[in-house]
Design an enzyme around this catalytic site. Sequence first.
Site, mmCIF file in Angstrom:
data_model
loop_
_atom_site.group_PDB
_atom_site.id
_atom_site.type_symbol
_atom_site.label_atom_id
_atom_site.label_comp_id
_atom_site.label_asym_id
_atom_site.label_seq_id
_atom_site.Cartn_x
_atom_site.Cartn_y
_atom_site.Cartn_z
ATOM 1 N N HIS A 23 0.849 -1.200 0.000
ATOM 2 C CA HIS A 23 0.000 0.000 0.000
ATOM 3 C C HIS A 23 0.884 1.251 0.000
ATOM 4 O O HIS A 23 0.680 2.175 -0.802
ATOM 5 C CB HIS A 23 -0.902 -0.027 1.242
ATOM 6 N N GLU A 24 1.874 1.269 0.892
ATOM 7 C CA GLU A 24 2.764 2.433 0.977
ATOM 8 C C GLU A 24 3.647 2.563 -0.261
ATOM 9 O O GLU A 24 3.841 3.661 -0.785
ATOM 10 C CB GLU A 24 3.625 2.340 2.235
ATOM 11 N N HIS A 27 1.998 4.326 -3.194
ATOM 12 C CA HIS A 27 1.965 5.789 -3.144
ATOM 13 C C HIS A 27 3.246 6.371 -3.737
ATOM 14 O O HIS A 27 3.213 7.320 -4.526
ATOM 15 C CB HIS A 27 1.825 6.263 -1.694
#
Length: 234
Positions: A23-24, A27
């Site tokens: 998820h990170e 980004h």
Amino acid sequence: MELTLIQKIAVFALPVIFAITLHEAAHGYVARYFGDMTAAAAGRISANPLKHIDPVGTILVPLVILLTSKLLGGGAILFGWAKPVPVNFGRLRRPKQDMLWVAAAGPGVNLVMAVFWALMIQLGHALGSGFASAPLMLMGAAGVFINVILMALNLIPLPPLDGGRIAVSLLPVKQAMQFARLEPYGLFILLGLMFTGILGIILWPLISLFIGLTALLTGLEPAQLVGLIQLVLS
């Protein structure tokens, strides 16, 4: 069949670590695509969990939730966090517009991973009564659950959550600036929602929706997927 705490940890470990860390990383990857090299320069655009793991948010908090949920008979919302990937929105080519895609990348990856883990359930089912079948299906159910939770939680329109950044991107400039001022208080608002039970009221319908969407995309029976999730949570 009820899983022991050790079995639960074994089933959830990989799904939790990759749900949070990818998820990170997403980004940072999308930020680089739109012109911000901050995460890339810090070496954070990586699928290596060691670059993203936060000892408290990635390991301790999910472990405590699993333990307390087991003692209290289930029902807790499993979540956690990784070390935030640094993004300088001012370096994006079109900061306000591109912020939407950078923010949406995290929940988008969680949807992809939910689908992946649902396909692992399908694979486990195809293996029949083989040795790896049950563990694969249980890990798949855990993977679907943790990813739909992270997707639902992060889409809440509250800065600094991804949904808050998406809202800032979509709102007119004046309203976006006013809304963005909530960011320093966002964590406290979120904790308040959690302790009052309002967060669960908001999240569970979204979680159910995303579980149904995952089942639809992978050909699973929704009832089968929900049953497996209930099993890993029991």
